[in-house]
Design an enzyme around this catalytic site. Sequence first.
Site, PDB file in Angstrom:
ATOM      1  N   SER A  69       0.886  -1.750  -0.268  1.00  0.00           N
ATOM      2  CA  SER A  69      -0.146  -0.179   0.382  1.00  0.00           C
ATOM      3  C   SER A  69       0.701   1.219  -0.331  1.00  0.00           C
ATOM      4  CB  SER A  69      -0.932  -0.214   1.597  1.00  0.00           C
ATOM      5  OG  SER A  69      -1.891  -1.236   1.824  1.00  0.00           O
TER       6      SER A  69
HETATM    7  N1  SAM Z   1      -0.964  -3.330   3.511  1.00  0.00           N
HETATM    8  C1  SAM Z   1      -0.359  -4.517   2.291  1.00  0.00           C
HETATM    9  C2  SAM Z   1       0.971  -4.254   2.490  1.00  0.00           C
HETATM   10  O1  SAM Z   1       1.696  -2.694   2.651  1.00  0.00           O
HETATM   11  O2  SAM Z   1       1.362  -5.124   1.829  1.00  0.00           O
HETATM   12  C3  SAM Z   1      -0.974  -4.242   1.765  1.00  0.00           C
HETATM   13  C4  SAM Z   1      -1.499  -5.501   0.722  1.00  0.00           C
HETATM   14  S1  SAM Z   1      -2.772  -5.861  -0.923  1.00  0.00           S
HETATM   15  C5  SAM Z   1      -3.511  -3.778  -0.596  1.00  0.00           C
HETATM   16  C6  SAM Z   1      -4.121  -6.700  -0.276  1.00  0.00           C
HETATM   17  C7  SAM Z   1      -4.187  -8.201  -0.058  1.00  0.00           C
HETATM   18  O3  SAM Z   1      -4.435  -8.890   0.522  1.00  0.00           O
HETATM   19  C8  SAM Z   1      -3.387  -8.818  -0.894  1.00  0.00           C
HETATM   20  O4  SAM Z   1      -2.544  -9.166  -0.574  1.00  0.00           O
HETATM   21  C9  SAM Z   1      -4.372  -9.543  -1.114  1.00  0.00           C
HETATM   22  O5  SAM Z   1      -3.953 -11.365  -1.274  1.00  0.00           O
HETATM   23  C10 SAM Z   1      -4.937  -9.401  -0.069  1.00  0.00           C
HETATM   24  N2  SAM Z   1      -6.685 -10.297  -0.133  1.00  0.00           N
HETATM   25  C11 SAM Z   1      -7.415 -10.245  -1.143  1.00  0.00           C
HETATM   26  N3  SAM Z   1      -8.492 -10.773  -0.767  1.00  0.00           N
HETATM   27  C12 SAM Z   1      -8.373 -10.741   0.615  1.00  0.00           C
HETATM   28  C13 SAM Z   1      -8.996 -12.485   1.610  1.00  0.00           C
HETATM   29  N4  SAM Z   1     -10.248 -12.209   1.397  1.00  0.00           N
HETATM   30  N5  SAM Z   1      -8.171 -12.719   2.597  1.00  0.00           N
HETATM   31  C14 SAM Z   1      -6.829 -12.020   2.514  1.00  0.00           C
HETATM   32  N6  SAM Z   1      -6.068 -11.548   2.340  1.00  0.00           N
HETATM   33  C15 SAM Z   1      -6.862 -11.235   0.772  1.00  0.00           C
END
Ligand code: SAM
Length: 222
Positions: A70
């Site tokens: 993010s």
């Molecule tokens: N805060 C994180 C970072 O700074 O690295 C951001 C991660 S990214 C924007 C969003 C994450 O949510 C991804 O790694 C994605 O695989 C995960 N994600 C999406 N749907 C999900 C779910 N149902 N359960 C758990 N993780 C999920």
Amino acid sequence: MNSVHVSGIGMTSQRTRERLVNRLKEKGIVNPKVLEIMASTPRHLFVDEAISHRAYEDTSLPIGMGQTISQPFIVARMSELLLDTGDMNKVLEVGTGSGYQTIILAQMFKDVFTIERVGPLQRMSQKRLRNLKIFNVHYRHGDGFKGWEDKAPFDAIIVTAAPENIPEALVEQLAEGGRMVIPVGAQNGVQELMVLHKVDGELQKSVLEQVRFVPLLGGVVD
Ligand code: SAM
């Protein structure tokens, strides 16, 4: 709570981190604790070495598997919103991704429970945080739509991918008095950052700015 001490972080990254923190202040982040944590947390260790020179730009970056780390401003903003929470014991994070938001949370809360649906990302972030000697984080490879029922209730919940609607299980797992920070909306439509405050069993909803997150997806990827 942990604080991060990493040997071998050069002066260059310390200076670039300070520049990033100044940008965050200019953009309206005011909480000194959040700013202090972001000033000392090595974001360059959460992206691939090939793009680590961009780690202190205020932008999201690819982390593989079609996902992103993010934008620092968003991390700071969501963290600041969680700091209004009364009890700071247990936080649930949905979407571990690179683990960068996770390590920020680990310096704000006693215990962090974090769920990631993509196996390789989950394993990589877990390894990174262990290498940084962060031991108050509990990891789950699973579907965050369901929350983490046997560890509930949570004083705070943060969701770092956008569902189209607020997941009911997460509302149920939020403690009385607790706050959830979550982007809600369709991937190609308008997404809004929301704060949900549970008061006397009812949700008080505040809608903040428009945001752009990857979608919260069901199921898991090994
Ligand atoms: N805060 C994180 C970072 O700074 O690295 C951001 C991660 S990214 C924007 C969003 C994450 O949510 C991804 O790694 C994605 O695989 C995960 N994600 C999406 N749907 C999900 C779910 N149902 N359960 C758990 N993780 C999920």
